[in-house]
Design an enzyme around this catalytic site. Structure first.
Site, PDB file in Angstrom:
ATOM      1  N   LYS A  13      80.402  69.699  64.708  1.00 43.03           N
ATOM      2  CA  LYS A  13      80.348  68.383  65.351  1.00 43.03           C
ATOM      3  C   LYS A  13      79.300  67.481  64.685  1.00 43.03           C
ATOM      4  O   LYS A  13      79.578  66.336  64.359  1.00 43.03           O
ATOM      5  CB  LYS A  13      79.996  68.517  66.846  1.00 43.03           C
ATOM      6  CG  LYS A  13      80.965  69.350  67.659  1.00 43.03           C
ATOM      7  CD  LYS A  13      80.579  69.376  69.132  1.00 43.03           C
ATOM      8  CE  LYS A  13      79.233  70.042  69.414  1.00 43.03           C
ATOM      9  NZ  LYS A  13      79.167  71.468  69.043  1.00 43.03           N
ATOM     10  N   ARG A  88      79.893  67.793  78.157  1.00 37.07           N
ATOM     11  CA  ARG A  88      79.997  69.250  78.029  1.00 37.07           C
ATOM     12  C   ARG A  88      80.396  69.915  79.325  1.00 37.07           C
ATOM     13  O   ARG A  88      80.545  71.133  79.360  1.00 37.07           O
ATOM     14  CB  ARG A  88      78.629  69.798  77.660  1.00 37.07           C
ATOM     15  CG  ARG A  88      78.416  70.028  76.219  1.00 37.07           C
ATOM     16  CD  ARG A  88      76.986  70.513  76.093  1.00 37.07           C
ATOM     17  NE  ARG A  88      76.877  71.499  75.094  1.00 37.07           N
ATOM     18  CZ  ARG A  88      76.493  71.236  73.840  1.00 37.07           C
ATOM     19  NH1 ARG A  88      76.209  70.036  73.465  1.00 37.07           N
ATOM     20  NH2 ARG A  88      76.392  72.216  72.992  1.00 37.07           N
ATOM     21  N   ARG A 126      72.890  78.871  59.253  1.00 37.62           N
ATOM     22  CA  ARG A 126      72.436  77.464  59.344  1.00 37.62           C
ATOM     23  C   ARG A 126      70.928  77.359  59.165  1.00 37.62           C
ATOM     24  O   ARG A 126      70.175  78.164  59.700  1.00 37.62           O
ATOM     25  CB  ARG A 126      72.828  76.858  60.692  1.00 37.62           C
ATOM     26  CG  ARG A 126      72.218  75.454  60.846  1.00 37.62           C
ATOM     27  CD  ARG A 126      72.849  74.621  61.912  1.00 37.62           C
ATOM     28  NE  ARG A 126      72.807  75.244  63.215  1.00 37.62           N
ATOM     29  CZ  ARG A 126      73.343  74.717  64.294  1.00 37.62           C
ATOM     30  NH1 ARG A 126      73.974  73.553  64.210  1.00 37.62           N
ATOM     31  NH2 ARG A 126      73.288  75.337  65.435  1.00 37.62           N
ATOM     32  N   ARG A 159      67.187  77.211  63.557  1.00 32.93           N
ATOM     33  CA  ARG A 159      67.003  76.660  64.899  1.00 32.93           C
ATOM     34  C   ARG A 159      66.736  77.802  65.868  1.00 32.93           C
ATOM     35  O   ARG A 159      67.426  78.815  65.804  1.00 32.93           O
ATOM     36  CB  ARG A 159      68.274  75.903  65.315  1.00 32.93           C
ATOM     37  CG  ARG A 159      68.027  74.435  65.583  1.00 32.93           C
ATOM     38  CD  ARG A 159      69.304  73.672  65.721  1.00 32.93           C
ATOM     39  NE  ARG A 159      70.070  74.017  66.917  1.00 32.93           N
ATOM     40  CZ  ARG A 159      71.160  73.372  67.304  1.00 32.93           C
ATOM     41  NH1 ARG A 159      71.614  72.361  66.587  1.00 32.93           N
ATOM     42  NH2 ARG A 159      71.811  73.729  68.383  1.00 32.93           N
ATOM     43  N   ARG A 170      75.663  80.899  74.186  1.00 30.86           N
ATOM     44  CA  ARG A 170      76.151  79.515  74.051  1.00 30.86           C
ATOM     45  C   ARG A 170      77.671  79.486  73.969  1.00 30.86           C
ATOM     46  O   ARG A 170      78.307  78.567  74.486  1.00 30.86           O
ATOM     47  CB  ARG A 170      75.528  78.859  72.816  1.00 30.86           C
ATOM     48  CG  ARG A 170      74.067  78.502  73.022  1.00 30.86           C
ATOM     49  CD  ARG A 170      73.348  78.278  71.703  1.00 30.86           C
ATOM     50  NE  ARG A 170      73.830  77.129  70.974  1.00 30.86           N
ATOM     51  CZ  ARG A 170      73.603  76.934  69.678  1.00 30.86           C
ATOM     52  NH1 ARG A 170      72.924  77.829  68.972  1.00 30.86           N
ATOM     53  NH2 ARG A 170      74.055  75.854  69.086  1.00 30.86           N
TER      54      ARG A 170
HETATM   55  P1  AP5 Z   1      76.985  71.817  62.759  1.00 31.34           P
HETATM   56  O1  AP5 Z   1      77.603  70.573  62.238  1.00 31.34           O
HETATM   57  O2  AP5 Z   1      75.514  71.854  62.887  1.00 31.34           O
HETATM   58  O3  AP5 Z   1      77.713  72.246  64.118  1.00 31.34           O
HETATM   59  P2  AP5 Z   1      77.592  71.669  65.584  1.00 31.34           P
HETATM   60  O4  AP5 Z   1      78.956  71.699  66.169  1.00 31.34           O
HETATM   61  O5  AP5 Z   1      76.857  70.368  65.602  1.00 31.34           O
HETATM   62  O6  AP5 Z   1      76.751  72.845  66.230  1.00 31.34           O
HETATM   63  P3  AP5 Z   1      75.485  72.796  67.165  1.00 31.34           P
HETATM   64  O7  AP5 Z   1      74.875  74.163  67.108  1.00 31.34           O
HETATM   65  O8  AP5 Z   1      74.598  71.639  66.856  1.00 31.34           O
HETATM   66  O9  AP5 Z   1      76.194  72.596  68.489  1.00 31.34           O
HETATM   67  P4  AP5 Z   1      75.702  72.803  69.881  1.00 31.34           P
HETATM   68  O10 AP5 Z   1      76.790  72.112  70.544  1.00 31.34           O
HETATM   69  O11 AP5 Z   1      75.432  74.160  70.345  1.00 31.34           O
HETATM   70  O12 AP5 Z   1      74.242  72.151  69.831  1.00 31.34           O
HETATM   71  P5  AP5 Z   1      73.664  70.818  70.440  1.00 31.34           P
HETATM   72  O13 AP5 Z   1      72.585  70.366  69.573  1.00 31.34           O
HETATM   73  O14 AP5 Z   1      74.758  69.880  70.792  1.00 31.34           O
HETATM   74  O15 AP5 Z   1      77.479  73.010  61.845  1.00 31.34           O
HETATM   75  C1  AP5 Z   1      77.046  74.348  62.066  1.00 31.34           C
HETATM   76  C2  AP5 Z   1      76.800  75.062  60.723  1.00 31.34           C
HETATM   77  O16 AP5 Z   1      78.031  75.206  60.015  1.00 31.34           O
HETATM   78  C3  AP5 Z   1      75.880  74.290  59.769  1.00 31.34           C
HETATM   79  O17 AP5 Z   1      75.112  75.212  59.045  1.00 31.34           O
HETATM   80  C4  AP5 Z   1      76.840  73.535  58.869  1.00 31.34           C
HETATM   81  O18 AP5 Z   1      76.256  73.248  57.637  1.00 31.34           O
HETATM   82  C5  AP5 Z   1      78.008  74.512  58.764  1.00 31.34           C
HETATM   83  N1  AP5 Z   1      79.314  73.846  58.639  1.00 31.34           N
HETATM   84  C6  AP5 Z   1      79.735  72.717  59.282  1.00 31.34           C
HETATM   85  N2  AP5 Z   1      81.014  72.428  58.952  1.00 31.34           N
HETATM   86  C7  AP5 Z   1      81.435  73.409  58.099  1.00 31.34           C
HETATM   87  C8  AP5 Z   1      82.655  73.690  57.414  1.00 31.34           C
HETATM   88  N3  AP5 Z   1      83.749  72.897  57.556  1.00 31.34           N
HETATM   89  N4  AP5 Z   1      82.722  74.780  56.657  1.00 31.34           N
HETATM   90  C9  AP5 Z   1      81.639  75.594  56.521  1.00 31.34           C
HETATM   91  N5  AP5 Z   1      80.443  75.392  57.121  1.00 31.34           N
HETATM   92  C10 AP5 Z   1      80.338  74.315  57.907  1.00 31.34           C
HETATM   93  O19 AP5 Z   1      73.055  71.363  71.819  1.00 31.34           O
HETATM   94  C11 AP5 Z   1      71.973  72.258  71.836  1.00 31.34           C
HETATM   95  C12 AP5 Z   1      71.617  72.583  73.272  1.00 31.34           C
HETATM   96  O20 AP5 Z   1      71.186  71.375  73.950  1.00 31.34           O
HETATM   97  C13 AP5 Z   1      72.751  73.137  74.133  1.00 31.34           C
HETATM   98  O21 AP5 Z   1      72.885  74.528  74.001  1.00 31.34           O
HETATM   99  C14 AP5 Z   1      72.295  72.710  75.538  1.00 31.34           C
HETATM  100  O22 AP5 Z   1      71.316  73.572  76.024  1.00 31.34           O
HETATM  101  C15 AP5 Z   1      71.647  71.354  75.295  1.00 31.34           C
HETATM  102  N6  AP5 Z   1      72.599  70.235  75.476  1.00 31.34           N
HETATM  103  C16 AP5 Z   1      73.024  69.350  74.526  1.00 31.34           C
HETATM  104  N7  AP5 Z   1      73.898  68.470  75.029  1.00 31.34           N
HETATM  105  C17 AP5 Z   1      74.068  68.801  76.346  1.00 31.34           C
HETATM  106  C18 AP5 Z   1      74.870  68.285  77.403  1.00 31.34           C
HETATM  107  N8  AP5 Z   1      75.717  67.242  77.212  1.00 31.34           N
HETATM  108  N9  AP5 Z   1      74.780  68.884  78.619  1.00 31.34           N
HETATM  109  C19 AP5 Z   1      73.944  69.923  78.836  1.00 31.34           C
HETATM  110  N10 AP5 Z   1      73.169  70.467  77.876  1.00 31.34           N
HETATM  111  C20 AP5 Z   1      73.223  69.923  76.636  1.00 31.34           C
HETATM  112 MG    MG Z   2      75.011  69.731  66.435  1.00 35.91          MG
END
Ligand code: AP5
Ligand code: MG
Ligand code: ZN
Length: 218
Positions: A13, A88, A126, A159, A170
């Site tokens: 994402k 979410r 990552r 991270r 997660r």
């Molecule tokens: P990346 O692009 O970083 O993936 P992502 O989907 O952004 O993954 P996140 O871990 O950031 O998602 P998340 O939803 O758990 O975290 P968030 O910060 O939102 O890609 C991942 C890896 O793969 C990277 O190394 C990248 O380089 C690689 N990659 C990407 N595309 C690729 C491809 N096509 N091929 C190969 N490799 C690839 O949330 C974190 C925490 O915050 C949550 O757990 C929760 O506690 C809290 N939080 C955030 N938002 C909310 C909400 N709305 N409600 C409640 N809690 C929330």
């Molecule tokens: Mg992310």
């Protein structure tokens, strides 16, 4: 253009949202990034959020919804935005739909589909830059110099919530609380699904095609 990125943790994402934000010149709004910035600055919100994030749980809706609605009410969001990591939960989605009742709901929901085993491999590799936020993968998207951010030269780190046990938690939370949103947005006729296991640029081309299609129909 108002766009939502759906997808499991690690689906890509953030990677895709950043490219979309650049191409269409709209702000990239990531609730995860907002929470991490607050944690880094030691704000009261950051202290509360950290507890949940480190455990792989969701931050409660009461803390998240108001924060997001404030952010998209800001001046730079008036012509659209890309939401990454919000909504979410079904409650978050319903509150967002309610809040947009007058100005018009989001135009498109992009769901990046990746199976759990691929995600576990991705998260293990990552690395992120604690200084400028750039994201890498030790195999798929390596830094030019091992361990050093291409953009700013800081040492990249893993991270804290990418520890294997936390990633499993997660994923469980995603399947339980976030996956139902796919049907919610399908029901509203807004959903576009893309295979996120392909190379980054292929996923991006698919997304661009869909965004251009929706905006030409608007
Ligand atoms: P990346 O692009 O970083 O993936 P992502 O989907 O952004 O993954 P996140 O871990 O950031 O998602 P998340 O939803 O758990 O975290 P968030 O910060 O939102 O890609 C991942 C890896 O793969 C990277 O190394 C990248 O380089 C690689 N990659 C990407 N595309 C690729 C491809 N096509 N091929 C190969 N490799 C690839 O949330 C974190 C925490 O915050 C949550 O757990 C929760 O506690 C809290 N939080 C955030 N938002 C909310 C909400 N709305 N409600 C409640 N809690 C929330
Ligand atoms: Mg992310
Ligand atoms: Zn950096």
């Amino acid at each position: 253009m108002k766009i939502i990125m759906l997808g499991a943790p690690g689906a890509g994402k953030g990677t895709q949202a950043k490219k979309i934000a650049e191409r269409y010149n709209i702000p990239h709004v990531s609730t995860g990034d907002i929470f991490r910035a607050n944690i880094k600055q030691g704000t009261p919100l950051g202290k509360q959020a950290k507890e949940y994030i480190d455990a792989g749980a969701l931050v409660p809706d009461e803390l998240t919804i108001g924060l997001l609605l404030d952010r998209i009410g800001q001046e730079d969001c008036k012509d659209g935005y890309i939401l990454d990591g919000f909504p979410r939960t079904l409650t978050q989605a319903e509150k967002l739909t309610e809040a947009l009742a007058d100005s018009g709901n989001v135009d498109l929901v992009l769901d990046i589909e990746v199976q759990d085993d691929v995600i576990i491999a991705r998260m293990g590799g990552r690395r992120v830059c604690p200084s400028c936020g750039a994201s890498y993968h030790i195999v798929n998207i390596p830094t030019k110099v091992p361990g050093v951010c291409d953009v700013c030269g800081a040492a990249v780190i893993q991270r804290p919530d990418d520890a294997p046990e936390t990633v499993k938690k997660r994923l469980d939370v995603y399947h339980e609380q976030t996956q139902p949103l796919i049907d919610y947005y399908k029901g509203l006729g807004l959903l576009f699904e893309t295979d996120g296991t392909r190379a980054m640029d292929e996923v991006f081309s698919d997304i661009v095609w869909q965004i251009d299609k929706v905006s030409s129909e608007a």
